[in-house]
Design a protein around this motif. Sequence first.
Motif, mmCIF file in Angstrom:
data_model
loop_
_atom_site.group_PDB
_atom_site.id
_atom_site.type_symbol
_atom_site.label_atom_id
_atom_site.label_comp_id
_atom_site.label_asym_id
_atom_site.label_seq_id
_atom_site.Cartn_x
_atom_site.Cartn_y
_atom_site.Cartn_z
ATOM 1 N N LEU A 177 1.025 -1.476 0.058
ATOM 2 C CA LEU A 177 0.270 0.077 0.112
ATOM 3 C C LEU A 177 0.627 0.703 0.215
ATOM 4 O O LEU A 177 0.317 2.443 -0.699
ATOM 5 C CB LEU A 177 -1.169 -0.049 1.512
ATOM 6 N N TYR A 178 1.925 1.191 0.655
ATOM 7 C CA TYR A 178 3.059 2.490 1.170
ATOM 8 C C TYR A 178 3.280 2.962 -0.632
ATOM 9 O O TYR A 178 3.839 3.407 -0.792
ATOM 10 C CB TYR A 178 4.154 1.840 1.747
ATOM 11 N N PHE A 179 3.918 1.252 -1.057
ATOM 12 C CA PHE A 179 4.397 1.402 -2.423
ATOM 13 C C PHE A 179 3.563 1.862 -3.833
ATOM 14 O O PHE A 179 3.813 3.358 -4.409
ATOM 15 C CB PHE A 179 4.851 -0.014 -2.332
ATOM 16 N N HIS A 180 2.034 1.532 -3.354
ATOM 17 C CA HIS A 180 1.385 2.224 -4.701
ATOM 18 C C HIS A 180 1.281 3.615 -4.051
ATOM 19 O O HIS A 180 0.659 3.992 -5.111
ATOM 20 C CB HIS A 180 0.369 1.201 -4.159
ATOM 21 N N PHE A 181 0.954 3.868 -2.966
ATOM 22 C CA PHE A 181 0.534 5.232 -2.625
ATOM 23 C C PHE A 181 2.027 5.863 -3.414
ATOM 24 O O PHE A 181 1.462 7.492 -4.001
ATOM 25 C CB PHE A 181 0.936 6.181 -1.612
ATOM 26 N N LEU A 182 3.315 5.378 -3.268
ATOM 27 C CA LEU A 182 4.185 6.177 -4.043
ATOM 28 C C LEU A 182 4.074 6.946 -5.079
ATOM 29 O O LEU A 182 4.109 7.306 -5.998
ATOM 30 C CB LEU A 182 5.765 5.365 -2.474
ATOM 31 N N ILE A 183 3.819 5.233 -5.634
ATOM 32 C CA ILE A 183 4.855 5.303 -7.110
ATOM 33 C C ILE A 183 3.188 6.021 -8.491
ATOM 34 O O ILE A 183 3.350 6.990 -8.922
ATOM 35 C CB ILE A 183 4.411 3.721 -7.474
ATOM 36 N N SER A 184 2.329 5.755 -7.584
ATOM 37 C CA SER A 184 0.430 6.497 -8.036
ATOM 38 C C SER A 184 0.605 5.404 -9.771
ATOM 39 O O SER A 184 0.180 6.064 -10.464
ATOM 40 C CB SER A 184 0.285 7.661 -8.294
ATOM 41 N N GLY A 185 1.322 3.975 -9.687
ATOM 42 C CA GLY A 185 0.686 3.329 -11.149
ATOM 43 C C GLY A 185 -0.256 2.521 -10.813
ATOM 44 O O GLY A 185 -1.141 2.687 -10.046
ATOM 45 N N SER A 186 -0.427 1.030 -11.824
ATOM 46 C CA SER A 186 -0.941 0.442 -12.007
ATOM 47 C C SER A 186 -0.515 -0.863 -12.622
ATOM 48 O O SER A 186 0.632 -1.130 -12.626
ATOM 49 C CB SER A 186 -1.593 0.427 -13.192
ATOM 50 N N THR A 196 8.276 -0.223 -15.845
ATOM 51 C CA THR A 196 8.356 -0.972 -14.765
ATOM 52 C C THR A 196 8.754 -0.638 -12.948
ATOM 53 O O THR A 196 9.863 0.034 -13.464
ATOM 54 C CB THR A 196 8.910 -2.631 -14.545
ATOM 55 N N ARG A 197 8.039 -0.994 -12.549
ATOM 56 C CA ARG A 197 8.913 -0.336 -11.156
ATOM 57 C C ARG A 197 8.510 -1.318 -10.393
ATOM 58 O O ARG A 197 8.454 -2.467 -9.616
ATOM 59 C CB ARG A 197 8.308 0.769 -10.143
ATOM 60 N N GLU A 198 9.969 -1.875 -9.393
ATOM 61 C CA GLU A 198 9.617 -3.079 -8.516
ATOM 62 C C GLU A 198 10.554 -2.281 -7.008
ATOM 63 O O GLU A 198 10.716 -1.080 -7.163
ATOM 64 C CB GLU A 198 10.960 -4.202 -8.947
ATOM 65 N N HIS A 250 10.078 10.548 -10.457
ATOM 66 C CA HIS A 250 10.624 9.945 -10.760
ATOM 67 C C HIS A 250 10.340 8.168 -10.405
ATOM 68 O O HIS A 250 11.425 7.421 -11.483
ATOM 69 C CB HIS A 250 11.975 9.754 -11.395
ATOM 70 N N GLY A 251 9.822 7.653 -9.778
ATOM 71 C CA GLY A 251 9.867 6.810 -9.016
ATOM 72 C C GLY A 251 10.875 6.106 -8.199
ATOM 73 O O GLY A 251 10.385 5.048 -9.116
ATOM 74 N N ARG A 252 11.773 6.747 -8.087
ATOM 75 C CA ARG A 252 12.971 6.065 -7.938
ATOM 76 C C ARG A 252 14.246 6.882 -6.610
ATOM 77 O O ARG A 252 13.524 7.555 -6.337
ATOM 78 C CB ARG A 252 13.672 5.846 -8.914
ATOM 79 N N GLY A 253 14.445 5.310 -5.597
ATOM 80 C CA GLY A 253 15.620 6.095 -4.817
ATOM 81 C C GLY A 253 14.664 5.573 -3.390
ATOM 82 O O GLY A 253 14.658 3.784 -3.924
ATOM 83 N N ILE A 254 15.685 6.185 -2.207
ATOM 84 C CA ILE A 254 15.152 4.978 -0.997
ATOM 85 C C ILE A 254 14.712 6.130 -0.188
ATOM 86 O O ILE A 254 14.478 7.410 0.066
ATOM 87 C CB ILE A 254 16.782 4.964 -0.718
ATOM 88 N N CYS A 298 13.476 -0.109 5.395
ATOM 89 C CA CYS A 298 14.361 0.612 4.484
ATOM 90 C C CYS A 298 13.352 0.266 3.453
ATOM 91 O O CYS A 298 12.672 -0.865 2.961
ATOM 92 C CB CYS A 298 15.051 0.488 3.701
ATOM 93 N N MET A 299 12.755 0.954 2.346
ATOM 94 C CA MET A 299 12.174 0.451 0.810
ATOM 95 C C MET A 299 13.653 1.110 -0.379
ATOM 96 O O MET A 299 12.885 2.156 -0.225
ATOM 97 C CB MET A 299 10.879 0.946 0.830
ATOM 98 N N CYS A 300 13.991 0.248 -1.082
ATOM 99 C CA CYS A 300 13.902 0.917 -2.109
ATOM 100 C C CYS A 300 13.799 0.294 -3.870
ATOM 101 O O CYS A 300 12.901 -0.876 -3.725
ATOM 102 C CB CYS A 300 15.478 0.599 -2.469
ATOM 103 N N ILE A 301 13.645 1.742 -4.430
ATOM 104 C CA ILE A 301 12.533 1.509 -5.351
ATOM 105 C C ILE A 301 12.807 1.986 -6.820
ATOM 106 O O ILE A 301 14.101 2.736 -7.000
ATOM 107 C CB ILE A 301 11.316 2.331 -5.095
ATOM 108 N N SER A 302 13.044 0.965 -7.752
ATOM 109 C CA SER A 302 14.018 1.231 -9.261
ATOM 110 C C SER A 302 13.296 0.236 -10.657
ATOM 111 O O SER A 302 11.767 -0.531 -9.640
ATOM 112 C CB SER A 302 15.186 0.966 -8.798
#
Length: 1037
Positions: free
Chosen positions: A829-838, A908-910, A945-949, A964-968
């Motif tokens: 839910l936190y990741f989905h809120f930050l990226i706002s993707g699908s 894509t985002r992971e 850009h939806g990336r970082g720490i 910690c959540m790393c997104i890339s």
Amino acid sequence: MKKTSFVTLNSEIQTLNSALSKMKFPTQDAPKEIKAPKNIPDLSLVLREKSSSFLINPKEIRQPIRKILSEQRARKCMMNPGTNYEIDFVKKKFNIPPPAVSKNRQSGKLKYTKPKPVKNTKAVILPKHVRENPMAEPQRITAKEVESGILSLIHRGLIPKDVDLTPAFERGLPPLQMKIAKFHDWRDMAPPPPQALTTSNFMSLEKLSLPDPMPMTQQATNCETKALVLVKEEVKTYEQIVDSFSSHQIIFRKGRLLVTPEYQSFKRVHSEQWSIVAQALAYAEEVFGRLATPLVYIDGKKLVGLVKDELKPLRFEDLLSCVMNSSAIMPILSNPSNKFRTALGKDLAAVKIQAAWKRYKAFSAYQQLKVLIKKSVIIQNCLRNWKRKTKTQQLIKEKDEVLFREHRVIQKKFESEYNSYRNSSRIEIHLYNCDEDIQSIISPEVAQSSQINRIFSIKNPLIDVIIITSRILPDEIKNYYYRLLEIGGMNNPKSRITFIYPDILNKHNMTKRASSLLYFSYKTLSDLKKIISGKKVYIVPGKLNIYDIKVSVELKIPILSGEYNEISRFSMKSEIKLLFQNCDIPIPYSEVNITNEKQLYQKLALLIVQYSEVETWIFKMNKEEGSRGQYSEVETWIFKMNKEEGSRGLAYFETGSLKMIAEIRKNYDLRQACELQDLISELKANLGTVVKYTMPTLYKNWSHYLSKFIKWGGIIQSAPLTNKAYITYPAIAFMIEPDGQVNYVASGDYLHSAEYLNAGCFFPQTSLSQDDTITMVNSLAKVLCNKKLYGHFTLQLVAFVDPYSDSMKPVPWAVDLCFGMSKLAANYLYFHFLISGSMDVTTGKYFMHCIEEEELEENEENTKLGDANIYRLKNSPRKSEDTELYVKLPPRYNGENPLFHDFNLYDTREFLLCWEMYHPDISKLDLKTFFHMCRYEGISYELEHGRGITFIVYDLLKYGYVGCMCISSKRDTLLKHQNDVFTFLLNQAGPAPQSSNEFLGKESHSLSELISKVRFMEKKSQKTKTKRRTIEDILKD
């Protein structure tokens, strides 16, 4: 009739006067004489006058016979009233008052009662066994019975009739003595007692005559005579002289009393109390005879002084105080064995032996009785406690049945009206409960808020959130998340998020569950009712427990969860295995429902013999949840406990360390002929030394772990038959809505720090194909819906390549199913809120809308938002793609979605999540300083850009925990970012603490092992990347 009355009137008056004259009345009460009236004529004259004029009718003269007889009787009574009846009749007829009789006070009615005979003494008869048996032992005669007399003793049978009574009369004074009677002067006599004179007998007394006074000459003569008499009396006999001057020493020789002149004198002097003295002498004779003393001198005078008190018996110490030669007999008394050398020595020895034996038997019986009483008390207490426990359990069961009945009504209404909930504004009450054994968690404060990311459910504009925690969150933490929500585009997030704390937190420690604290906080419940009044509300629990049900019934709101009894049943690992078999989902080789030690060794031996090629077996308790990877390298069997959470109940061992198993693998015939009992014996002897624990700080040794395992029950399962490097641990989070709709939440590959201990995860999972994932989730959801189970679930798998198959397709094994929202779902839910993707459910990947370069203004710099090191452009052109939280899972795999094939529009985002980074020295920093140092080290997150720490803060840093959540877009970059985070933490807090294998009673999460694991994976990915580039260069050439 009137004429006849006149005729009889005079006669009646005469009769009355004669009767009154005979009665005796006092003078003042005597009635006067009754006279006839003068105007009444004589009846005879009247008759003569009237006889000529008319005749008398006979009917007028005739009267009834009864009346005539009564008149005659009355006349007779009045003529001579002799009886009391006649006197009362006359008094009543003429109204004569009764005479006033004066009673004499001295003469009253004295009732004579015959006196009852009273016996002075109560006769005592012989007992029946003595009366009927002449050979029986004679009854003992007491002093009280002696006082009644010898004749009474003979009559009652206490003394036989033929016994010679002469010795009884010889002892003491004789019953009759002849002496010269002593004459005393009459003047020495006491005067008669004075008599009281009364008036009644004063006249009858005669005049007292007093003697005349004696002349003086006669008085002198009497004095001389008296002196002569005194002179004559002073002449004493020999016995009198002896009695006066004797020392009264009583001699006992060899236990016998010697009759000496002093003894005779002693007897004469104390003849009046000789009965008591004789008893004392008999006692002394018995004592000295028993002690075999040669010669003893007794002071008779002192002895008499000791026996004056008849009620106080003579003691042995008192008798010794009367001994005059005590120095001679003390050596004899100090040696008790001397008494056995007398003539009665054998009898005394026999009595002593019998007494000692009886004492021993009595003492043994008493000790046995004490043991039996103690055991009986324990049994009675256990029985009473069992009855109380049974009664209490029955009452609890009855109350729970009523509770569950009310809860089912609420849930059925919720299921029927869920469509209206889905499409309208609603409130979600997130009631997270941490592990049952919270005392073993290293930081309970962090555990209570480990799923704080649930607040990001407000991304859906129809949902408002109420967070209930068992501790008060600091304002710094709440402001941190409010700022994140504002950065993500939420307007006034404080109005949509409410933090509620039970009001009894000040009375109880926070190690209690949030639902239990809320249930007993009446004020908080009443405030909560006011907040949710008239709104659509439901509870989103963690792991469902009984207090969640009670809160639901109290607030009259439903729970997004299934039947409590079914959830409790399938929380056991044994039942989960059976559930997977019903869904046709492959599971590892395993044995379930192990509840005792004997069963554990037998089933383990059968598994080893049947699957000898498996070299790794795992023990897992039924209570274990979230095992986060149950398999490691080969040659391991894993033990799992029922209901255990966080891999705390996980143990494993490698079969290669056992010699007998190695021989079985080498020789197939030996496997067939192997005796199971020998293998069981080897397992019992060596299993405790080869078993390893996921949490070694929670268990002292194998016995400690085995006791927990037997208490909760558990399972044994095997590890995959492949190399450790090719084993992955995927997990799939999904949600079943009350109307049966299945939503795909997220998937990931778990990251282990230590063996079988999850410390994070990669999103999305890449271990299995998406078509296999969709098929397993749909089959499992179908069975769960049939059992009325819905809500959040997490399916845990292990994937590996089968070495015995030609296909390189990974094989999945289902190993666990977790109920409630897991950490993977909450952090998604936190990741989905930050990226706002699908989310693309067909591939399991997450896509983000790319921003074209033309949309960005030239030379525009990022702006820092708050202290979280999150940067965003001032004029951001990117907007949220989807406000829905979850994606509906299709019933089958229909191929990839072509919508996301355009790489120019979607990327894509992971993410790589590490939720348990513990370093004790982090507590020296505060949040503001921590994020300030992150900015200088270049650790930040770019929102555009939806990336970082980005960091997940559960509580203040004083507890030493941070997430910690790393997104890339690539996993290689994620590992690089995570390695940078570890480098930053080590620079700020110092070297990571080493892991401990000693028993602490609490969990231990090793940061050093996690760092080593991540760095190893990063090096491995770089080598793979270098090889891939080398191959591409070769192909180009």
